[in-house]
Design a protein around this motif. Structure first.
Motif, PDB file in Angstrom:
ATOM      1  N   CYS A  71       0.768  -1.218  -0.135  1.00 41.58           N
ATOM      2  CA  CYS A  71      -0.104   0.036   0.188  1.00 41.58           C
ATOM      3  C   CYS A  71       0.890   1.173   0.155  1.00 41.58           C
ATOM      4  N   LEU A  72       1.983   1.152   0.711  1.00 44.42           N
ATOM      5  CA  LEU A  72       2.953   2.228   0.756  1.00 44.42           C
ATOM      6  C   LEU A  72       3.560   2.529  -0.545  1.00 44.42           C
ATOM      7  N   VAL A  73       3.605   1.786  -1.237  1.00 47.73           N
ATOM      8  CA  VAL A  73       4.358   1.731  -2.875  1.00 47.73           C
ATOM      9  C   VAL A  73       3.143   2.478  -3.636  1.00 47.73           C
ATOM     10  N   ARG A  74       1.971   1.935  -3.699  1.00 45.05           N
ATOM     11  CA  ARG A  74       1.135   2.356  -4.264  1.00 45.05           C
ATOM     12  C   ARG A  74       0.587   3.894  -4.221  1.00 45.05           C
ATOM     13  N   GLY A  75       0.703   4.131  -2.822  1.00 48.48           N
ATOM     14  CA  GLY A  75       0.490   5.438  -2.063  1.00 48.48           C
ATOM     15  C   GLY A  75       1.538   6.564  -2.756  1.00 48.48           C
ATOM     16  N   SER A  76       2.545   6.191  -2.522  1.00 48.13           N
ATOM     17  CA  SER A  76       3.658   7.131  -2.963  1.00 48.13           C
ATOM     18  C   SER A  76       3.750   7.496  -4.407  1.00 48.13           C
ATOM     19  N   ALA A  77       3.029   6.160  -5.330  1.00 48.02           N
ATOM     20  CA  ALA A  77       3.108   6.466  -6.817  1.00 48.02           C
ATOM     21  C   ALA A  77       2.009   7.513  -6.984  1.00 48.02           C
ATOM     22  N   LEU A  78       0.744   7.090  -6.409  1.00 46.18           N
ATOM     23  CA  LEU A  78      -0.304   8.157  -6.394  1.00 46.18           C
ATOM     24  C   LEU A  78       0.052   9.590  -6.403  1.00 46.18           C
ATOM     25  N   ARG A 106      -6.144  15.776  -9.867  1.00 49.98           N
ATOM     26  CA  ARG A 106      -5.689  15.792  -8.359  1.00 49.98           C
ATOM     27  C   ARG A 106      -6.697  15.282  -7.328  1.00 49.98           C
ATOM     28  N   LYS A 107      -7.877  15.833  -7.687  1.00 53.46           N
ATOM     29  CA  LYS A 107      -9.046  15.359  -6.671  1.00 53.46           C
ATOM     30  C   LYS A 107      -9.119  13.818  -6.731  1.00 53.46           C
ATOM     31  N   GLU A 108      -9.287  13.663  -8.147  1.00 47.03           N
ATOM     32  CA  GLU A 108      -9.850  11.959  -8.297  1.00 47.03           C
ATOM     33  C   GLU A 108      -8.458  11.239  -7.634  1.00 47.03           C
ATOM     34  N   LEU A 109      -7.308  11.354  -7.772  1.00 46.77           N
ATOM     35  CA  LEU A 109      -6.290  10.845  -7.385  1.00 46.77           C
ATOM     36  C   LEU A 109      -5.926  10.942  -5.995  1.00 46.77           C
ATOM     37  N   ALA A 110      -6.213  11.927  -5.296  1.00 50.53           N
ATOM     38  CA  ALA A 110      -6.217  11.876  -3.964  1.00 50.53           C
ATOM     39  C   ALA A 110      -7.419  10.899  -3.285  1.00 50.53           C
ATOM     40  N   ALA A 111      -8.657  11.119  -4.028  1.00 46.77           N
ATOM     41  CA  ALA A 111      -9.438  10.105  -3.526  1.00 46.77           C
ATOM     42  C   ALA A 111      -9.017   8.688  -3.689  1.00 46.77           C
ATOM     43  N   LYS A 112      -8.255   8.275  -4.623  1.00 44.57           N
ATOM     44  CA  LYS A 112      -7.703   6.980  -4.752  1.00 44.57           C
ATOM     45  C   LYS A 112      -6.525   6.552  -3.630  1.00 44.57           C
ATOM     46  N   HIS A 152      -6.412   7.993  -0.905  1.00 46.79           N
ATOM     47  CA  HIS A 152      -7.237   7.805   0.429  1.00 46.79           C
ATOM     48  C   HIS A 152      -7.834   6.260   0.528  1.00 46.79           C
ATOM     49  N   GLU A 153      -8.217   5.941  -0.537  1.00 42.64           N
ATOM     50  CA  GLU A 153      -8.642   4.428  -0.516  1.00 42.64           C
ATOM     51  C   GLU A 153      -7.548   3.590  -0.047  1.00 42.64           C
ATOM     52  N   VAL A 154      -6.399   3.692  -0.779  1.00 43.05           N
ATOM     53  CA  VAL A 154      -5.218   3.091  -0.259  1.00 43.05           C
ATOM     54  C   VAL A 154      -5.043   3.094   1.164  1.00 43.05           C
ATOM     55  N   GLU A 155      -5.002   4.381   1.606  1.00 44.84           N
ATOM     56  CA  GLU A 155      -4.714   4.470   3.084  1.00 44.84           C
ATOM     57  C   GLU A 155      -5.825   3.855   3.726  1.00 44.84           C
ATOM     58  N   ASN A 156      -7.021   3.809   3.391  1.00 47.18           N
ATOM     59  CA  ASN A 156      -8.165   2.764   4.267  1.00 47.18           C
ATOM     60  C   ASN A 156      -7.608   1.533   4.144  1.00 47.18           C
ATOM     61  N   GLU A 157      -7.137   0.873   2.917  1.00 48.89           N
ATOM     62  CA  GLU A 157      -6.860  -0.341   2.839  1.00 48.89           C
ATOM     63  C   GLU A 157      -5.663  -0.592   3.843  1.00 48.89           C
ATOM     64  N   ALA A 158      -4.419   0.274   4.058  1.00 50.45           N
ATOM     65  CA  ALA A 158      -3.473   0.071   4.851  1.00 50.45           C
ATOM     66  C   ALA A 158      -4.134   0.000   6.274  1.00 50.45           C
ATOM     67  N   ASP A 159      -4.850   0.911   6.726  1.00 52.95           N
ATOM     68  CA  ASP A 159      -5.482   0.790   7.742  1.00 52.95           C
ATOM     69  C   ASP A 159      -6.056  -0.488   8.286  1.00 52.95           C
ATOM     70  N   GLY A 160      -6.988  -1.032   6.994  1.00 51.35           N
ATOM     71  CA  GLY A 160      -7.366  -2.331   7.431  1.00 51.35           C
ATOM     72  C   GLY A 160      -6.486  -3.598   7.742  1.00 51.35           C
ATOM     73  N   PHE A 161      -5.116  -3.430   7.258  1.00 54.70           N
ATOM     74  CA  PHE A 161      -4.236  -4.532   7.265  1.00 54.70           C
ATOM     75  C   PHE A 161      -3.604  -4.133   8.764  1.00 54.70           C
ATOM     76  N   THR A 162      -3.373  -2.778   9.286  1.00 56.92           N
ATOM     77  CA  THR A 162      -3.052  -2.601  10.444  1.00 56.92           C
ATOM     78  C   THR A 162      -4.014  -3.002  11.561  1.00 56.92           C
ATOM     79  N   HIS A 163      -5.171  -2.688  11.435  1.00 67.17           N
ATOM     80  CA  HIS A 163      -6.026  -3.112  12.240  1.00 67.17           C
ATOM     81  C   HIS A 163      -6.128  -4.632  12.507  1.00 67.17           C
ATOM     82  N   MET A 192       1.990   6.027   5.969  1.00 71.03           N
ATOM     83  CA  MET A 192       0.827   6.193   5.055  1.00 71.03           C
ATOM     84  C   MET A 192      -0.085   7.235   5.289  1.00 71.03           C
ATOM     85  N   ASP A 193      -0.240   7.647   6.828  1.00 74.94           N
ATOM     86  CA  ASP A 193      -1.031   8.581   6.741  1.00 74.94           C
ATOM     87  C   ASP A 193      -0.372   9.944   6.517  1.00 74.94           C
ATOM     88  N   TYR A 194       0.695  10.311   6.696  1.00 72.15           N
ATOM     89  CA  TYR A 194       1.426  11.512   6.297  1.00 72.15           C
ATOM     90  C   TYR A 194       1.459  11.659   4.747  1.00 72.15           C
TER      91      TYR A 194
END
Lengths: 206, 206, 206
Positions: B22-29, B41-47, B49-60, B90-92
């Motif tokens: 997720c970190l790799v995909r997030g940094s690419a976005l 930018r708006k659409e990419l930032a939404a994507k 954020h989806e990756v960030e949610n995905e990462a949160d799921g794994f952390t949880h 991921m959060d930053y």
């Protein structure tokens, strides 16, 4: 599962209930601060700070008890985590009230009221859930609702931030408002961290 | 040294590998966001954020597993530390992408591109290193390179900060850019803390 | 109470005494930076940064020793907490000196001098108390005085913040000064956290 219901064990939870009560009183004072004029704000912020000192006293008491108790009702680290998260909730509310006075900010944007209402609701839910920490039972509704409220507050915060730069022109006022709404946002985040800590502990203890 | 290679133990590392992905995909976005126009930018930032949610799921998922597992492949606290540091990375990145859109910042200084390239490189190195966490072997190059990158990013950040006040005159733009480059800097710092945690654990386990 | 006085155990405290000495030298450099002109400030900030690197080396050494030592003179977590708090004290002083140079801030408000004097006093008190960490005896005066100083510094900080918006008109200078005084305030807070950690450990060990 460790044996719980002894006066000795229970008092950890009594201290946390006292701290949660401080959170409720503190958030109520924050609501009053928003609706008050400059002069009253100063007095109300002083009262809020007294409540924050009271809460600090309880946190300190809990840490000392943790260090002097051999058998604790929950893992030592978990009790520490709950207490330090409650402490954060109080500190950010106190900081926000303090900045409102220190910055002589005058009227605040409507959305700030929404932020503070969320803080008050979080504090009330935390106080309602506190007695259930002893058994770690039926806490699910509490952390689900806190997470929902945090998402709502986060949307308000982001809109506030965008509005700040679109609607305000005085850089000083922008800097001041940004500090205030950020303290409030961090307060809500602290309530969410507390709720997430409760969830994690409940899962572990179940 | 504890026995490692059982499907049960390994899955902690599988979850961390998913998070690193997720970190790799997030940094690419984040790289794409810099080069995109406002609308994209708006659409990419939404994507992002989806990756960030995905990462949160794994952390949880990892925290819950930690709380339900008696024997862990690394010390419980160490696994917790690795997961929470990955979460910060991921959060930053998510915060930075979010602010770029929220602040309608338009074109960004060249040096911001350098900051984000470092973030992407850090994410890639972390994902490459993730499979080696299981054995805690041959991780030295990873943390040495991350520390080198963090020093490079820190120099860029300081130059950006100085330029900001020398080259920009609009206070609003200064405040906005300062927030964005600070989120990016904190993202790099989080990758360094992660690498340092890995080093500390590797030394202990060796 | 664990047996303490063995060369092996003591060296944890030797490392902390070395770190505390860095804090004293760092705070003295910060005082010099305030009174210096732009050119000398740059050299002094470079020296401060060297001291910060030196302190980092000691912290790193202590962490490694912690990870390689089976029996520690204090709880592992407590030694870790003391070291990381000392590290924070150093980092914030280094950050403040760095920003003063980076922002080319010129003359600083009188109250900033008061903030830095408190930092220097905190560092000296910490170095004086460091040898007593071994026995955890007669540390009360130390943490009481640090807490008193932190309250004093907090009042100065709040006055500085209010003055900033009342007396300054250049938004750039306001943003720069706010960063600098906030770093200094966080430095004092870090010394207070260190003192509170010492108190907590002393209570536990007594």
């Amino acid at each position: 599962m460790r044996f719980r219901v002894t006066p000795h064990d229970s008092s950890f939870f009594d201290i946390m209930a006292e701290t949660a009560d401080c959170l409720v009183r503190g958030s109520a004072l924050l609501v009053q601060i928003l609706n008050a004029d400059m002069k009253d704000r100063k007095e109300l912020a002083a009262k809020l700070h007294e409540v924050e000192n009271e809460a600090d006293g309880f946190t300190h008491k809990l840490y000392q008890k943790l260090n002097q108790t051999f058998v604790t009702p929950l893992d030592r680290d978990d009790l520490y985590l709950l207490a330090s998260n409650m402490d954060d909730c109080m500190d950010y509310m106190d900081e926000a009230g303090d900045l409102i006075v220190l910055y002589k900010i005058g009227e605040l944007p409507k959305r700030v009221v929404a932020q503070v209402n969320v803080l008050q609701r979080c504090a009330e839910l935390t106080a309602e859930a506190a007695p259930r920490l002893r058994s770690m039972d039926s806490l699910r509704d509490y952390w689900v609702e806190i997470n929902r409220l945090e998402n709502e507050a986060d949307r308000e915060y982001r809109r506030l931030l965008a509005d700040l730069f679109e609607k305000e022109d005085d850089p000083k006022r922008i800097i001041k408002l940004k500090d205030i709404i950020t303290s409030l946002e961090r307060g809500v985040d602290a309530f969410e961290r507390l709720a997430n800590a409760v969830e994690t502990i409940a899962v572990k203890e179940s």
